[in-house]
Motif scaffolding. Sequence first.
Motif, PDB file in Angstrom:
ATOM      1  N   LYS A  47      -1.283   1.741   4.762  1.00  0.00           N
ATOM      2  CA  LYS A  47       0.134   1.042   3.356  1.00  0.00           C
ATOM      3  C   LYS A  47       0.035  -0.645   2.887  1.00  0.00           C
ATOM      4  O   LYS A  47       0.669  -0.473   2.266  1.00  0.00           O
ATOM      5  CB  LYS A  47       1.376   0.966   4.927  1.00  0.00           C
ATOM      6  CG  LYS A  47       1.286   2.511   5.403  1.00  0.00           C
ATOM      7  CD  LYS A  47       2.858   3.005   5.539  1.00  0.00           C
ATOM      8  CE  LYS A  47       3.143   3.744   6.731  1.00  0.00           C
ATOM      9  NZ  LYS A  47       4.234   4.222   7.023  1.00  0.00           N
ATOM     10  N   GLU A  48      -0.541  -1.355   3.770  1.00  0.00           N
ATOM     11  CA  GLU A  48      -0.558  -3.108   3.477  1.00  0.00           C
ATOM     12  C   GLU A  48      -1.870  -3.064   2.157  1.00  0.00           C
ATOM     13  O   GLU A  48      -1.241  -3.746   1.389  1.00  0.00           O
ATOM     14  CB  GLU A  48      -1.270  -3.743   4.157  1.00  0.00           C
ATOM     15  CG  GLU A  48      -0.361  -4.288   5.428  1.00  0.00           C
ATOM     16  CD  GLU A  48      -0.230  -2.856   6.170  1.00  0.00           C
ATOM     17  OE1 GLU A  48       0.052  -2.443   7.749  1.00  0.00           O
ATOM     18  OE2 GLU A  48      -1.756  -1.734   6.412  1.00  0.00           O
ATOM     19  N   GLY A  49      -2.622  -2.138   1.445  1.00  0.00           N
ATOM     20  CA  GLY A  49      -3.759  -2.513   1.095  1.00  0.00           C
ATOM     21  C   GLY A  49      -4.156  -3.614   0.575  1.00  0.00           C
ATOM     22  O   GLY A  49      -4.234  -4.488   2.043  1.00  0.00           O
ATOM     23  N   TYR A  50      -4.423  -3.683  -0.642  1.00  0.00           N
ATOM     24  CA  TYR A  50      -5.261  -5.547  -0.908  1.00  0.00           C
ATOM     25  C   TYR A  50      -3.986  -6.296  -0.230  1.00  0.00           C
ATOM     26  O   TYR A  50      -2.836  -6.099  -1.045  1.00  0.00           O
ATOM     27  CB  TYR A  50      -6.102  -5.797  -1.890  1.00  0.00           C
ATOM     28  CG  TYR A  50      -7.199  -4.620  -2.610  1.00  0.00           C
ATOM     29  CD1 TYR A  50      -7.967  -4.830  -1.784  1.00  0.00           C
ATOM     30  CD2 TYR A  50      -6.807  -3.328  -3.331  1.00  0.00           C
ATOM     31  CE1 TYR A  50      -9.145  -3.848  -2.155  1.00  0.00           C
ATOM     32  CE2 TYR A  50      -7.491  -2.163  -3.125  1.00  0.00           C
ATOM     33  CZ  TYR A  50      -9.530  -2.562  -2.697  1.00  0.00           C
ATOM     34  OH  TYR A  50     -10.018  -1.949  -2.875  1.00  0.00           O
ATOM     35  N   PHE A  51      -4.788  -7.869   0.121  1.00  0.00           N
ATOM     36  CA  PHE A  51      -3.641  -9.049   0.174  1.00  0.00           C
ATOM     37  C   PHE A  51      -3.370  -9.156  -1.337  1.00  0.00           C
ATOM     38  O   PHE A  51      -4.177  -8.816  -2.954  1.00  0.00           O
ATOM     39  CB  PHE A  51      -5.004  -9.152   1.103  1.00  0.00           C
ATOM     40  CG  PHE A  51      -4.918  -9.493   2.431  1.00  0.00           C
ATOM     41  CD1 PHE A  51      -3.890  -8.218   3.080  1.00  0.00           C
ATOM     42  CD2 PHE A  51      -5.386  -9.624   3.068  1.00  0.00           C
ATOM     43  CE1 PHE A  51      -4.294  -8.040   4.328  1.00  0.00           C
ATOM     44  CE2 PHE A  51      -6.051  -9.284   4.254  1.00  0.00           C
ATOM     45  CZ  PHE A  51      -5.300  -8.712   5.020  1.00  0.00           C
ATOM     46  N   SER A  52      -2.879 -10.454  -1.175  1.00  0.00           N
ATOM     47  CA  SER A  52      -3.354 -11.279  -2.484  1.00  0.00           C
ATOM     48  C   SER A  52      -4.006 -12.071  -2.235  1.00  0.00           C
ATOM     49  O   SER A  52      -5.197 -11.926  -2.194  1.00  0.00           O
ATOM     50  CB  SER A  52      -1.566 -11.826  -2.849  1.00  0.00           C
ATOM     51  OG  SER A  52      -2.248 -13.510  -1.635  1.00  0.00           O
ATOM     52  N   PRO A  53      -3.899 -11.446  -4.270  1.00  0.00           N
ATOM     53  CA  PRO A  53      -5.512 -12.798  -4.760  1.00  0.00           C
ATOM     54  C   PRO A  53      -5.672 -14.339  -3.619  1.00  0.00           C
ATOM     55  O   PRO A  53      -6.827 -14.575  -4.050  1.00  0.00           O
ATOM     56  CB  PRO A  53      -5.408 -12.702  -6.150  1.00  0.00           C
ATOM     57  CG  PRO A  53      -5.039 -11.207  -6.750  1.00  0.00           C
ATOM     58  CD  PRO A  53      -3.041 -11.455  -5.069  1.00  0.00           C
TER      59      PRO A  53
END
Length: 112
Positions: A22-28
């Motif tokens: 659910k969290e997916g990718y972290f921010s850049p």
Amino acid sequence: MREHKTIQQLQSEVDAYIGQFKEGYFSPLAMMARLTEEMGELAREINHQYGEKPKKSTEPDNSIEEELGDVLFVAICLANSLGIDLQTAHDRVMEKFNVRDKDRWTKKEEGE
């Protein structure tokens, strides 16, 4: 023998892995921090093996290969999150080096 994967296959594999959460990718910015952390771990391993700072007997035995794998994984995550095709990025960099730096280094003679 292990299957050789293309860059696109690596990007797809990482995307499928991250996509199950659910969290997916972290921010850049968070991934840049993580990439910096992984580079530090890689630097530490290289320093232990090739530098003047041997490991303490209590330190875990990580390998340069493992640390490079961590760097690659996070770099792929960063590229995926930003919609960057790493094959295209690689091709552009190689074109730049082959044009801009074509006479920068001493080339080997044929047969060397």
